[in-house]
Design a protein around this motif. Structure first.
Motif, PDB file in Angstrom:
ATOM      1  N   ALA A  91      23.020   8.096  22.655  1.00 30.82           N
ATOM      2  CA  ALA A  91      22.179   9.033  23.358  1.00 30.82           C
ATOM      3  C   ALA A  91      21.689   8.344  24.633  1.00 30.82           C
ATOM      4  O   ALA A  91      21.875   7.204  24.680  1.00 30.82           O
ATOM      5  CB  ALA A  91      20.980   9.011  22.518  1.00 30.82           C
ATOM      6  N   SER A 116      16.974  13.832  27.363  1.00 31.46           N
ATOM      7  CA  SER A 116      17.636  13.274  26.047  1.00 31.46           C
ATOM      8  C   SER A 116      18.709  14.043  25.611  1.00 31.46           C
ATOM      9  O   SER A 116      18.497  15.383  25.452  1.00 31.46           O
ATOM     10  CB  SER A 116      16.424  13.005  24.929  1.00 31.46           C
ATOM     11  OG  SER A 116      17.147  12.519  23.637  1.00 31.46           O
ATOM     12  N   ARG A 118      22.644  13.879  23.689  1.00 27.54           N
ATOM     13  CA  ARG A 118      23.397  12.993  22.823  1.00 27.54           C
ATOM     14  C   ARG A 118      24.930  13.272  23.026  1.00 27.54           C
ATOM     15  O   ARG A 118      25.481  14.300  23.754  1.00 27.54           O
ATOM     16  CB  ARG A 118      23.436  13.746  21.363  1.00 27.54           C
ATOM     17  CG  ARG A 118      22.000  13.395  20.870  1.00 27.54           C
ATOM     18  CD  ARG A 118      21.736  14.789  19.763  1.00 27.54           C
ATOM     19  NE  ARG A 118      21.667  15.910  20.268  1.00 27.54           N
ATOM     20  CZ  ARG A 118      21.977  17.018  19.763  1.00 27.54           C
ATOM     21  NH1 ARG A 118      22.670  17.079  18.627  1.00 27.54           N
ATOM     22  NH2 ARG A 118      21.966  18.019  20.547  1.00 27.54           N
TER      23      ARG A 118
END
Length: 155
Positions: A91, A116, A118
């Motif tokens: 992440a 954020s 991934r």
């Protein structure tokens, strides 16, 4: 049989150590140390494009370090396949505090927004250095969090 196992364990340890070194260098914003993890002729492939050699890789990694001054990569898992392919799920988090270059050449000025994202990376190793680094993440996820206007181009 024990010597082979030890040699294999040592090899796996070396390639995972390079992963740790790369992530630690990027989290410390030490681009020079990060680049030492790559061979001179390494290739970096990402949704934003392809970089060949350390100078071009520096451009890709530097864009994230500049655009997100507090950027942090957090690895979730790392697996070594066939001794020289390292796969890491991670992440990326950070605050958009600097200019960030879009693939179309536009620059998004700092928005102060937190992101954020991934993703995962596949790294083919050449000894103790990365020869090919393929990075996969959802660009739309990143750009939407930045509030970027994504306009469909007419042909």
């Amino acid at each position: 049989m024990a010597p082979d196992r030890e040699e294999g364990d040592s090899r796996m340890s070396n390639v995972t150590n390079v992963t740790d070194d790369l992530i630690n260098a990027l989290n410390a914003h030490d681009l020079e140390s990060a680049l030492e993890c790559y061979t001179d002729e390494a290739v970096y492939v990402s949704p934003a494009g392809v970089g060949e050699g350390r100078d071009e890789i520096a451009s890709f990694l530097g864009a994230f370090l500049t655009g997100f001054p507090d950027i942090r990569w957090t690895p979730w898992s790392t697996v070594v396949v066939c001794g020289n392919l390292v796969i890491t799920q991670w992440a990326l988090t950070g605050t958009h505090g600097g200019p960030f270059l879009m693939p179309n050449g536009e620059i998004i000025e700092a928005t102060g927004r937190c992101v954020s994202v991934r993703g995962c990376s596949l790294r083919t190793m050449d000894g103790d250095h990365i020869a090919v680094h393929c990075v996969f993440y959802d660009q739309l996820e990143l750009y939407a969090q930045l509030g970027a206007e994504l306009v469909r181009q007419s042909r």
